[in-house]
Design an enzyme around this catalytic site. Structure first.
Site, PDB file in Angstrom:
ATOM      1  CD  GLU A  22       1.223  -0.155   7.564  1.00  0.00           C
ATOM      2  OE1 GLU A  22       1.600  -0.623   8.652  1.00  0.00           O
ATOM      3  OE2 GLU A  22       1.650  -0.540   6.466  1.00  0.00           O
ATOM      4  CD  GLU A  45      -2.057 -12.584 -12.029  1.00  0.00           C
ATOM      5  OE1 GLU A  45      -2.285 -13.538 -11.261  1.00  0.00           O
ATOM      6  OE2 GLU A  45      -0.916 -12.246 -12.382  1.00  0.00           O
TER       7      GLU A  45
END
Length: 270
Positions: free
Chosen positions: A112, A81
């Protein structure tokens, strides 16, 4: 030091499936109200982290967010953004997620748990000692993230972290740790909820404060935003109208010629 896994503690609410919609919404909302207060308690830690990131960026460095699952997605969201909002290069703030791009929309099994892959993923961007890396993990125990920060430390790359448990292993390896303790989740262990909200608030704080420090905001306006749709063009036109005291049509013509509010105002500062 043993970790207190508050993020995995039993929810304060029982038999959720028997609750009415209204009760469910009320209880979730009540839990969410606790998040801002928890973030407030961590403001000194967040301030220390932001200051070192700003120093690195002003010296030409980049910011990396690295995480897995929800944490990784939030880092990518914040990074993605910044270019349209503040007109910066997409290479200034970079989000990395365990499992790669596929993991943005789909879970990648065991990604992960790979303590070596995080550093390999950072190396794809030629991370160096001018940069800073922030590891994000609600539990503060994610091997992918911890391993990445350990390697960064070994290569004298400054590290920060954001997690939601006290005395987390991730905090132990980060130079600038942030711990925000939001308490047990509404659904036990569902850290996409309060923990995710806390992480989003902190990421908003980090990137927004950084962009202001880097001169990408004037007064309270996004003067460097990219003009990628009519809404943003209209917003920019109104900024130009206000600053130059001219009409809409003239302001839009100048804005589109220059490409940003900041350049328009600089070109007509006299």
């Amino acid at each position: 030091m043993s970790i207190q896994k508050i993020t995995e503690e039993e929810s304060s609410y029982q038999h959720l499936e028997k609750m009415s919609v209204g009760d469910l919404l009320t209880h979730i909302n009540n839990e969410d109200k606790k998040v801002a207060g928890a973030v407030e308690k961590a403001l000194p830690q967040i301030e220390s982290l932001v200051k070192i990131v700003a120093d690195k960026m002003l010296a030409g460095g980049r910011l990396f967010y690295i995480g897995a699952g929800t944490s990784g997605r939030l880092g990518i969201l914040d990074a993605s953004e910044c270019p349209p909002t503040f007109g910066v290069s997409p290479n200034l703030i970079i989000g990395i997620i365990a499992g790669g791009n596929k993991a943005i929309t789909s879970a990648v099994e065991f990604a992960e748990d790979d303590a070596e892959q995080g550093w390999k993923d950072l190396q794809q961007h030629t991370v160096g000692d001018k940069d800073i890396v922030i590891g994000i993990a609600a539990s503060g125990t994610t091997p992918y993230v911890i391993g990445a920060l350990q390697k960064c430390n070994a290569h004298e790359i400054v590290t920060g972290s954001i997690c939601c448990n006290i005395n987390a292993p991730l905090s132990e390896v980060a130079n600038y740790p942030v711990e925000v303790i939001v308490g047990p989740e509404f659904i036990t262990g569902s850290t996409r909820m309060k923990s995710g909200t806390a992480q989003k608030l902190i990421l908003n704080m980090i990137s927004t404060t950084l962009m202001i420090q880097l001169g990408r905001v004037e007064n309270n306006r996004m003067v460097n935003m990219q003009l990628t749709n009519e809404k943003l063009i209209d917003r920019g036109v109104r900024m130009v109208m206000d600053k130059l005291s001219i009409g809409y049509v003239a302001a839009k013509e100048l804005l589109l010629q220059s490409g940003s509010v900041k350049k328009t105002l600089e070109n007509h500062s006299s």
